[in-house]
Enzyme design. Structure first.
Site, PDB file in Angstrom:
ATOM      1  N   ARG A  56     -36.151  16.804  14.408  1.00  0.00           N
ATOM      2  CA  ARG A  56     -35.518  17.387  12.678  1.00  0.00           C
ATOM      3  C   ARG A  56     -36.440  17.668  11.710  1.00  0.00           C
ATOM      4  O   ARG A  56     -36.443  18.418  11.148  1.00  0.00           O
ATOM      5  CB  ARG A  56     -34.023  16.601  12.810  1.00  0.00           C
ATOM      6  CG  ARG A  56     -32.832  17.063  13.944  1.00  0.00           C
ATOM      7  CD  ARG A  56     -31.531  16.237  13.296  1.00  0.00           C
ATOM      8  NE  ARG A  56     -31.209  17.134  12.155  1.00  0.00           N
ATOM      9  CZ  ARG A  56     -29.876  16.721  11.153  1.00  0.00           C
ATOM     10  NH1 ARG A  56     -29.846  15.397  11.484  1.00  0.00           N
ATOM     11  NH2 ARG A  56     -30.470  17.398   9.885  1.00  0.00           N
ATOM     12  N   VAL A  88     -29.666  15.990   4.799  1.00  0.00           N
ATOM     13  CA  VAL A  88     -31.361  14.880   4.545  1.00  0.00           C
ATOM     14  C   VAL A  88     -32.491  16.147   3.971  1.00  0.00           C
ATOM     15  O   VAL A  88     -33.866  15.210   4.728  1.00  0.00           O
ATOM     16  CB  VAL A  88     -31.439  14.077   5.955  1.00  0.00           C
ATOM     17  CG1 VAL A  88     -29.515  13.275   5.921  1.00  0.00           C
ATOM     18  CG2 VAL A  88     -31.635  15.234   6.900  1.00  0.00           C
ATOM     19  N   HIS A 104     -26.417  10.633   2.201  1.00  0.00           N
ATOM     20  CA  HIS A 104     -26.480  10.186   3.524  1.00  0.00           C
ATOM     21  C   HIS A 104     -28.349  10.172   3.807  1.00  0.00           C
ATOM     22  O   HIS A 104     -28.872  10.192   5.660  1.00  0.00           O
ATOM     23  CB  HIS A 104     -26.270  11.869   4.751  1.00  0.00           C
ATOM     24  CG  HIS A 104     -24.370  12.017   4.619  1.00  0.00           C
ATOM     25  ND1 HIS A 104     -23.712  13.155   5.013  1.00  0.00           N
ATOM     26  CD2 HIS A 104     -23.339  11.184   3.423  1.00  0.00           C
ATOM     27  CE1 HIS A 104     -22.938  12.902   4.576  1.00  0.00           C
ATOM     28  NE2 HIS A 104     -22.492  11.606   3.711  1.00  0.00           N
ATOM     29  N   GLY A 175     -21.175  25.452   0.919  1.00  0.00           N
ATOM     30  CA  GLY A 175     -21.822  24.617   2.649  1.00  0.00           C
ATOM     31  C   GLY A 175     -21.724  23.314   2.564  1.00  0.00           C
ATOM     32  O   GLY A 175     -22.446  23.396   3.644  1.00  0.00           O
TER      33      GLY A 175
HETATM   34  N1  APR Z   1     -23.784  29.850   3.375  1.00  0.00           N
HETATM   35  C1  APR Z   1     -23.395  28.524   2.763  1.00  0.00           C
HETATM   36  N2  APR Z   1     -22.113  27.821   3.509  1.00  0.00           N
HETATM   37  C2  APR Z   1     -22.286  28.063   4.840  1.00  0.00           C
HETATM   38  C3  APR Z   1     -23.298  28.732   5.451  1.00  0.00           C
HETATM   39  C4  APR Z   1     -23.678  29.936   4.326  1.00  0.00           C
HETATM   40  N3  APR Z   1     -25.394  30.392   5.083  1.00  0.00           N
HETATM   41  N4  APR Z   1     -23.423  28.977   6.976  1.00  0.00           N
HETATM   42  C5  APR Z   1     -22.683  27.880   7.258  1.00  0.00           C
HETATM   43  N5  APR Z   1     -22.028  27.379   5.857  1.00  0.00           N
HETATM   44  C6  APR Z   1     -20.758  26.678   5.870  1.00  0.00           C
HETATM   45  C7  APR Z   1     -19.739  26.339   7.504  1.00  0.00           C
HETATM   46  O1  APR Z   1     -18.666  27.528   6.610  1.00  0.00           O
HETATM   47  C8  APR Z   1     -18.848  24.960   6.896  1.00  0.00           C
HETATM   48  O2  APR Z   1     -17.819  25.035   6.157  1.00  0.00           O
HETATM   49  O3  APR Z   1     -21.238  25.458   5.773  1.00  0.00           O
HETATM   50  C9  APR Z   1     -20.716  24.215   6.259  1.00  0.00           C
HETATM   51  C10 APR Z   1     -21.066  23.217   6.862  1.00  0.00           C
HETATM   52  O4  APR Z   1     -20.376  22.478   7.330  1.00  0.00           O
HETATM   53  P1  APR Z   1     -20.811  21.501   8.095  1.00  0.00           P
HETATM   54  O5  APR Z   1     -21.270  21.894   9.123  1.00  0.00           O
HETATM   55  O6  APR Z   1     -19.105  20.518   8.620  1.00  0.00           O
HETATM   56  O7  APR Z   1     -21.537  20.583   7.315  1.00  0.00           O
HETATM   57  P2  APR Z   1     -21.501  19.359   6.413  1.00  0.00           P
HETATM   58  O8  APR Z   1     -19.779  19.542   5.687  1.00  0.00           O
HETATM   59  O9  APR Z   1     -22.832  18.766   5.460  1.00  0.00           O
HETATM   60  O10 APR Z   1     -21.311  17.579   7.390  1.00  0.00           O
HETATM   61  C11 APR Z   1     -21.425  16.425   7.038  1.00  0.00           C
HETATM   62  O11 APR Z   1     -21.492  15.348   8.318  1.00  0.00           O
HETATM   63  O12 APR Z   1     -22.337  14.491  10.977  1.00  0.00           O
HETATM   64  C12 APR Z   1     -22.357  14.724   9.347  1.00  0.00           C
HETATM   65  O13 APR Z   1     -23.867  13.807   7.940  1.00  0.00           O
HETATM   66  C13 APR Z   1     -23.268  15.431   8.539  1.00  0.00           C
HETATM   67  O14 APR Z   1     -24.134  15.347   6.187  1.00  0.00           O
HETATM   68  C14 APR Z   1     -23.199  15.637   7.473  1.00  0.00           C
HETATM   69  C15 APR Z   1     -22.075  15.636   6.950  1.00  0.00           C
END
Ligand code: APR
Length: 233
Positions: A56, A88, A104, A175
């Site tokens: 990563r 991160v 995180h 996001g």
């Molecule tokens: N622009 C904005 N948002 C987006 C885009 C984009 N181009 N593409 C996807 N998304 C959105 C998705 O719809 C979703 O709601 O980003 C979000 C990503 O969600 P996750 O994958 O769950 O990521 P996150 O919420 O940051 O996860 C939180 O989980 O695994 C742990 O530590 C890790 O920090 C992470 C935490």
């Protein structure tokens, strides 16, 4: 000067080419999360965990901040801005944001596996030294580990982040699926009645009232929100 808190997640960096966690094809579909990103996983196989984060880190060195990161940074022209990110990566900083709280951890840092939050043992990695080799030691002689908050570990910055959210005049959420606590609980520290904007291409269930959804990606969403915010300033 009005204070804005921008709470971001993996979707903030999606348009830079970094995959999210829970979207189709996301990181947790490809890797067993509890093996590569949990405290037990680290204890069981530190070499595997370091290899996961080495990959990563190498990916991060090959991508750039996107327009959304740049527009978040440009909010500092008119507002006092704190970015509270679950990410991160260092893309907010590279886009020019000057106050970033990493809930995180930070991919470009490594630390002691005995005393991970002790600043004297945290070291910064860079393009020349971006891998943690098997058995590599930290300054205190323990195994060197990523400066990442693994699942099952406390989130040292959560109080600082909650304090920032409680002072905000405007809250922007970009996001994040708001699936992971305590980060997701930060929205409840917002003063009642302040404007809250949520930018995400998909609907996100958030258990607070008065949220303005901008159902777009980070870059287009921030273009729209920047117009809104600068029109009223
Ligand atoms: N622009 C904005 N948002 C987006 C885009 C984009 N181009 N593409 C996807 N998304 C959105 C998705 O719809 C979703 O709601 O980003 C979000 C990503 O969600 P996750 O994958 O769950 O990521 P996150 O919420 O940051 O996860 C939180 O989980 O695994 C742990 O530590 C890790 O920090 C992470 C935490």
């Amino acid at each position: 000067m009005k204070q804005i808190v921008v709470l971001t997640g993996a979707g903030m960096s999606a348009e830079s080419g970094i995959s999210t966690f829970r979207d189709a094809g996301g990181l947790w579909e490809k890797y067993p999360v509890m093996q590569v990103a949990s405290h037990d996983g680290w204890e069981a196989d530190p070499v595997l965990v370091n290899q996961f984060y080495n990959e990563r880190r190498r990916e991060l060195l090959s991508v750039r901040p996107n327009r959304g990161h740049e527009l978040v940074a440009q909010l500092e022209r008119l507002f006092k801005v704190s970015v509270v990110t679950q990410n991160v990566d260092n893309l907010h900083e590279r886009a020019g944001s000057s106050h970033v709280i990493h809930l995180h951890g930070e991919l470009m840092k490594a630390t002691s596996s005995l005393d991970p939050n002790n600043p004297q043992f945290i070291e910064t990695l860079n393009a020349e030294h971006c891998n943690i080799a098997p058995g590599q030691k930290a300054k205190d002689g323990s195994l060197l580990r990523p400066f990442i908050v693994f699942f099952q570990e406390a989130v040292p910055m959560i109080e600082t982040a909650a304090e920032e959210v409680s002072k905000a005049n405007i809250l922007i959420i970009i996001g994040t699926s708001l699936n992971v606590y305590p980060a997701a609980g930060l929205v409840h520290y917002a003063k009642p009645g302040i404007p809250i904007y949520l930018i995400d291409p998909k609907p996100v269930s958030v258990r607070i009232n008065g949220v303005t959804f901008i159902q777009k990606g980070a870059s287009d969403g921030m273009e729209e929100l920047t117009q809104l915010l600068t029109a009223v300033e």
